[in-house]
Design a protein around this motif. Structure first.
Motif, PDB file in Angstrom:
ATOM      1  N   LEU A   1      31.656 -23.980  -9.135  1.00 47.31           N
ATOM      2  CA  LEU A   1      30.700 -24.927  -8.590  1.00 47.31           C
ATOM      3  C   LEU A   1      30.593 -26.167  -9.479  1.00 47.31           C
ATOM      4  O   LEU A   1      30.535 -27.302  -8.983  1.00 47.31           O
ATOM      5  CB  LEU A   1      29.336 -24.257  -8.434  1.00 47.31           C
ATOM      6  N   ASP A   2      30.590 -25.957 -10.793  1.00 48.86           N
ATOM      7  CA  ASP A   2      30.547 -27.100 -11.726  1.00 48.86           C
ATOM      8  C   ASP A   2      31.772 -27.996 -11.548  1.00 48.86           C
ATOM      9  O   ASP A   2      31.669 -29.222 -11.544  1.00 48.86           O
ATOM     10  CB  ASP A   2      30.480 -26.602 -13.172  1.00 48.86           C
ATOM     11  N   ALA A   3      32.940 -27.364 -11.434  1.00 48.64           N
ATOM     12  CA  ALA A   3      34.176 -28.130 -11.264  1.00 48.64           C
ATOM     13  C   ALA A   3      34.160 -28.910  -9.957  1.00 48.64           C
ATOM     14  O   ALA A   3      34.572 -30.079  -9.907  1.00 48.64           O
ATOM     15  CB  ALA A   3      35.383 -27.197 -11.309  1.00 48.64           C
TER      16      ALA A   3
ATOM     17  N   SER B   1      35.845 -32.462  -7.238  1.00 43.85           N
ATOM     18  CA  SER B   1      36.434 -31.951  -6.003  1.00 43.85           C
ATOM     19  C   SER B   1      37.000 -33.083  -5.150  1.00 43.85           C
ATOM     20  O   SER B   1      36.402 -34.153  -5.024  1.00 43.85           O
ATOM     21  CB  SER B   1      35.366 -31.199  -5.194  1.00 43.85           C
ATOM     22  N   GLU B   2      38.163 -32.825  -4.565  1.00 43.52           N
ATOM     23  CA  GLU B   2      38.785 -33.772  -3.629  1.00 43.52           C
ATOM     24  C   GLU B   2      39.232 -32.989  -2.391  1.00 43.52           C
ATOM     25  O   GLU B   2      40.385 -32.568  -2.287  1.00 43.52           O
ATOM     26  CB  GLU B   2      39.979 -34.477  -4.285  1.00 43.52           C
ATOM     27  N   PRO B   3      38.326 -32.768  -1.455  1.00 43.18           N
ATOM     28  CA  PRO B   3      38.618 -31.916  -0.295  1.00 43.18           C
ATOM     29  C   PRO B   3      39.796 -32.426   0.531  1.00 43.18           C
ATOM     30  O   PRO B   3      39.972 -33.629   0.727  1.00 43.18           O
ATOM     31  CB  PRO B   3      37.317 -31.983   0.520  1.00 43.18           C
ATOM     32  N   GLY B   4      40.603 -31.472   0.993  1.00 47.77           N
ATOM     33  CA  GLY B   4      41.725 -31.804   1.849  1.00 47.77           C
ATOM     34  C   GLY B   4      41.297 -31.889   3.304  1.00 47.77           C
ATOM     35  O   GLY B   4      40.115 -31.819   3.626  1.00 47.77           O
ATOM     36  N   ALA B   5      42.279 -32.020   4.180  1.00 50.51           N
ATOM     37  CA  ALA B   5      42.000 -32.100   5.617  1.00 50.51           C
ATOM     38  C   ALA B   5      41.400 -30.783   6.108  1.00 50.51           C
ATOM     39  O   ALA B   5      41.729 -29.711   5.585  1.00 50.51           O
ATOM     40  CB  ALA B   5      43.285 -32.404   6.373  1.00 50.51           C
TER      41      ALA B   5
ATOM     42  N   PRO C   1      45.423 -20.827 -14.999  1.00 47.09           N
ATOM     43  CA  PRO C   1      45.064 -22.155 -15.520  1.00 47.09           C
ATOM     44  C   PRO C   1      46.054 -23.252 -15.135  1.00 47.09           C
ATOM     45  O   PRO C   1      45.752 -24.442 -15.302  1.00 47.09           O
ATOM     46  CB  PRO C   1      45.032 -21.940 -17.037  1.00 47.09           C
ATOM     47  N   GLU C   2      47.219 -22.870 -14.617  1.00 49.67           N
ATOM     48  CA  GLU C   2      48.179 -23.877 -14.173  1.00 49.67           C
ATOM     49  C   GLU C   2      47.757 -24.538 -12.863  1.00 49.67           C
ATOM     50  O   GLU C   2      48.249 -25.612 -12.515  1.00 49.67           O
ATOM     51  CB  GLU C   2      49.559 -23.238 -13.972  1.00 49.67           C
ATOM     52  N   TYR C   3      46.842 -23.902 -12.125  1.00 47.29           N
ATOM     53  CA  TYR C   3      46.429 -24.417 -10.831  1.00 47.29           C
ATOM     54  C   TYR C   3      45.158 -25.239 -10.964  1.00 47.29           C
ATOM     55  O   TYR C   3      44.327 -24.988 -11.847  1.00 47.29           O
ATOM     56  CB  TYR C   3      46.198 -23.269  -9.843  1.00 47.29           C
ATOM     57  N   PRO C   4      44.940 -26.217 -10.096  1.00 50.31           N
ATOM     58  CA  PRO C   4      43.692 -26.989 -10.110  1.00 50.31           C
ATOM     59  C   PRO C   4      42.490 -26.054  -9.963  1.00 50.31           C
ATOM     60  O   PRO C   4      42.528 -25.106  -9.159  1.00 50.31           O
ATOM     61  CB  PRO C   4      43.830 -27.910  -8.891  1.00 50.31           C
ATOM     62  N   ASP C   5      41.445 -26.304 -10.717  1.00 48.92           N
ATOM     63  CA  ASP C   5      40.312 -25.379 -10.707  1.00 48.92           C
ATOM     64  C   ASP C   5      39.453 -25.475  -9.447  1.00 48.92           C
ATOM     65  O   ASP C   5      38.543 -24.669  -9.254  1.00 48.92           O
ATOM     66  CB  ASP C   5      39.439 -25.550 -11.954  1.00 48.92           C
ATOM     67  N   THR C   6      39.755 -26.427  -8.576  1.00 44.88           N
ATOM     68  CA  THR C   6      39.066 -26.502  -7.285  1.00 44.88           C
ATOM     69  C   THR C   6      40.016 -26.186  -6.117  1.00 44.88           C
ATOM     70  O   THR C   6      39.711 -26.480  -4.962  1.00 44.88           O
ATOM     71  CB  THR C   6      38.449 -27.896  -7.071  1.00 44.88           C
ATOM     72  N   LEU C   7      41.144 -25.563  -6.423  1.00 46.90           N
ATOM     73  CA  LEU C   7      42.185 -25.304  -5.421  1.00 46.90           C
ATOM     74  C   LEU C   7      41.645 -24.570  -4.202  1.00 46.90           C
ATOM     75  O   LEU C   7      41.942 -24.934  -3.054  1.00 46.90           O
ATOM     76  CB  LEU C   7      43.315 -24.487  -6.056  1.00 46.90           C
ATOM     77  N   TYR C   8      40.855 -23.504  -4.447  1.00 45.05           N
ATOM     78  CA  TYR C   8      40.418 -22.652  -3.351  1.00 45.05           C
ATOM     79  C   TYR C   8      39.167 -23.177  -2.650  1.00 45.05           C
ATOM     80  O   TYR C   8      38.605 -22.499  -1.786  1.00 45.05           O
ATOM     81  CB  TYR C   8      40.193 -21.232  -3.856  1.00 45.05           C
TER      82      TYR C   8
ATOM     83  N   THR D   1      20.221 -29.587  -5.946  1.00 43.06           N
ATOM     84  CA  THR D   1      21.157 -30.627  -6.398  1.00 43.06           C
ATOM     85  C   THR D   1      22.634 -30.326  -6.167  1.00 43.06           C
ATOM     86  O   THR D   1      23.477 -31.205  -6.372  1.00 43.06           O
ATOM     87  CB  THR D   1      20.963 -30.897  -7.902  1.00 43.06           C
ATOM     88  N   ARG D   2      22.974 -29.096  -5.757  1.00 43.88           N
ATOM     89  CA  ARG D   2      24.383 -28.742  -5.566  1.00 43.88           C
ATOM     90  C   ARG D   2      24.658 -28.167  -4.177  1.00 43.88           C
ATOM     91  O   ARG D   2      25.677 -27.537  -3.968  1.00 43.88           O
ATOM     92  CB  ARG D   2      24.826 -27.735  -6.647  1.00 43.88           C
ATOM     93  N   ASN D   3      23.731 -28.348  -3.247  1.00 40.35           N
ATOM     94  CA  ASN D   3      23.918 -27.874  -1.869  1.00 40.35           C
ATOM     95  C   ASN D   3      24.124 -26.371  -1.761  1.00 40.35           C
ATOM     96  O   ASN D   3      24.756 -25.895  -0.812  1.00 40.35           O
ATOM     97  CB  ASN D   3      25.092 -28.600  -1.197  1.00 40.35           C
ATOM     98  N   VAL D   4      23.604 -25.606  -2.716  1.00 38.93           N
ATOM     99  CA  VAL D   4      23.683 -24.146  -2.623  1.00 38.93           C
ATOM    100  C   VAL D   4      22.705 -23.678  -1.548  1.00 38.93           C
ATOM    101  O   VAL D   4      21.504 -23.963  -1.612  1.00 38.93           O
ATOM    102  CB  VAL D   4      23.368 -23.488  -3.978  1.00 38.93           C
ATOM    103  N   VAL D   5      23.226 -22.960  -0.547  1.00 35.38           N
ATOM    104  CA  VAL D   5      22.392 -22.534   0.577  1.00 35.38           C
ATOM    105  C   VAL D   5      22.453 -21.022   0.794  1.00 35.38           C
ATOM    106  O   VAL D   5      22.042 -20.514   1.843  1.00 35.38           O
ATOM    107  CB  VAL D   5      22.790 -23.275   1.873  1.00 35.38           C
ATOM    108  N   GLY D   6      22.962 -20.297  -0.202  1.00 33.84           N
ATOM    109  CA  GLY D   6      23.026 -18.849  -0.092  1.00 33.84           C
ATOM    110  C   GLY D   6      23.466 -18.249  -1.407  1.00 33.84           C
ATOM    111  O   GLY D   6      23.910 -18.962  -2.319  1.00 33.84           O
TER     112      GLY D   6
END
Length: 373
Positions: free
Chosen positions: A303-305, A310-314, A278-285, A41-46
């Motif tokens: 992974l939960d966040a 998640s809003e992936p960038g370019a 905690p000041e940074y978005p939790d999906t930043l990396y 359900t979360r696309n974990v492949v490794g």
């Protein structure tokens, strides 16, 4: 693997070329079905492991007690007991991911286990243990983690030359990453000379992200003024710059010759992607490091966040790499000694894993004492 529906956000990352590997493993996660659920359900492949993960898995739970008691009763010392229970878990995870491994021709479905941290500065001992761990796990989809220390680089080459897939860990600088790429290409060339099927050899280069921000942010804060405004930019820029080197190296004539023999690229892997500030978005990396191809190893909270918002960038490119290099130059011009930062982070990375390894040995030793008492 089954009829369950994948999360749309993790599915989007997968379609963009990001392989999601869980940065966690425990026997409980496998026996309860939790890991299988994440695969479905979360696309974990490794899956990746390290001494801290094993310590967290074994400490304070009873699920390992019976095996630890049995192994100790067979006369094994504490290190042999730890080796047995951790490789058992990795073998079970490999079996769980075997279908993915086969369906992706070895690209994913991987489980990583590392050589003992105390060997980080011992080349020959690392080579020996890498081959030993590969043999003990006994699964083709295992990857052996070797740190990118000066002593680790020739061990990476030698291990690949034996036809063993390698996860190169603890990479902090672009300069060291270039040496890792060289170690990989040399290893493939030697593996070909040794008669190995290059298509069966895979590797990832684990580039640590959040730890870079943690250290550089402190230095930018100390400098103050305009320098402080650049906090939170170094980790992502460092990884983006590394991807530029990936594009160049694996678009080269040297790699083309290896590819003609069946060789696979060494994918960049973004490690340490749990956000510590905690000041940074939790999906930043995750959102800032979408690349085709890459691996992102995520702890469960990240992974939960990601699955939630998640809003992936370019996607990363040669152009984004060039912009990232300019960010790093501005940070250096502000007064941050980047070479010193990366050297410090490597030393601390080895030290942290050594500490966790010693804690793991103490935990298992205490369990042995309890079963005997």
């Amino acid at each position: 693997m089954n009829d369950q529906q994948q999360n749309p956000r993790t599915q989007s990352l997968s379609e963009a070329g990001v392989s999601i590997w869980l940065d966690d493993l425990s026997r409980q996660a496998m026996t309860s079905g939790d890991l299988a659920e994440l695969i479905a359900t979360r696309n974990v492949v490794g899956v990746t492991t390290n001494p801290s993960i094993f310590q967290s898995a074994i400490a304070g739970v009873s699920v390992y007690d019976e095996d630890i008691a049995r192994l100790a009763g067979e006369g094994k010392d504490v290190e042999a007991v730890v080796e047995a229970v951790t490789t058992d878990d990795v073998r079970s995870a490999c079996d769980l991911l075997q279908e993915l491994y086969e369906s992706t021709d070895g690209y994913d479905g991987r489980v990583s286990i590392g050589v003992a941290p105390r060997l980080a500065h011992e080349t020959e001992a690392t080579i020996e243990q890498a081959e030993r761990l590969h043999g003990i796990v006994g699964r083709e989809n295992v990857m052996i983690k070797i740190p990118a220390t000066e002593a680790g680089l020739p061990a990476i080459t030698a291990t690949l030359a034996k036809g063993i897939s390698v996860n190169v860990t603890l990479i902090f600088s672009v300069a060291r990453y270039l040496e890792v790429i060289e170690a990989y290409l040399s290893g493939l060339e030697q593996a070909a000379e040794n008669g190995h099927d290059l298509s069966r050899i895979h590797s990832v280069a684990s580039f640590f992200v959040s730890r870079v921000d943690t250290e550089i942010d402190k230095r930018l804060e100390d400098l103050g003024g305009e320098a402080a405004v650049m906090r939170g930019s170094a980790g992502v820029a460092n990884a983006q710059a590394a991807f530029g080197e990936y594009l160049e190296a694996f678009g080269s004539e040297r790699f083309a010759a290896l590819k003609a023999k069946g060789a696979n690229v060494q994918r960049p892997l973004w490690a340490s992607t749990g956000v510590k500030n905690p000041e940074y978005p939790d999906t930043l990396y995750v959102d800032s490091l979408v690349a085709d191809p890459c691996v992102n190893t995520m702890p469960g909270t990240t992974l939960d966040a990601v699955a939630d918002h998640s809003e992936p960038g370019a996607p990363l490119s040669a152009e984004s790499a060039e912009s990232a290099e300019q960010v790093l130059e501005r940070i250096a011009d502000a007064g941050v000694d980047l070479a010193d930062v990366f050297a410090l982070l490597e030393r601390e990375g080895v030290d942290k894993f050594e500490k966790s390894w010693e804690e793991l040995l103490s935990t298992v030793s205490a369990t042995i004492d309890d079963t005997r008492g």
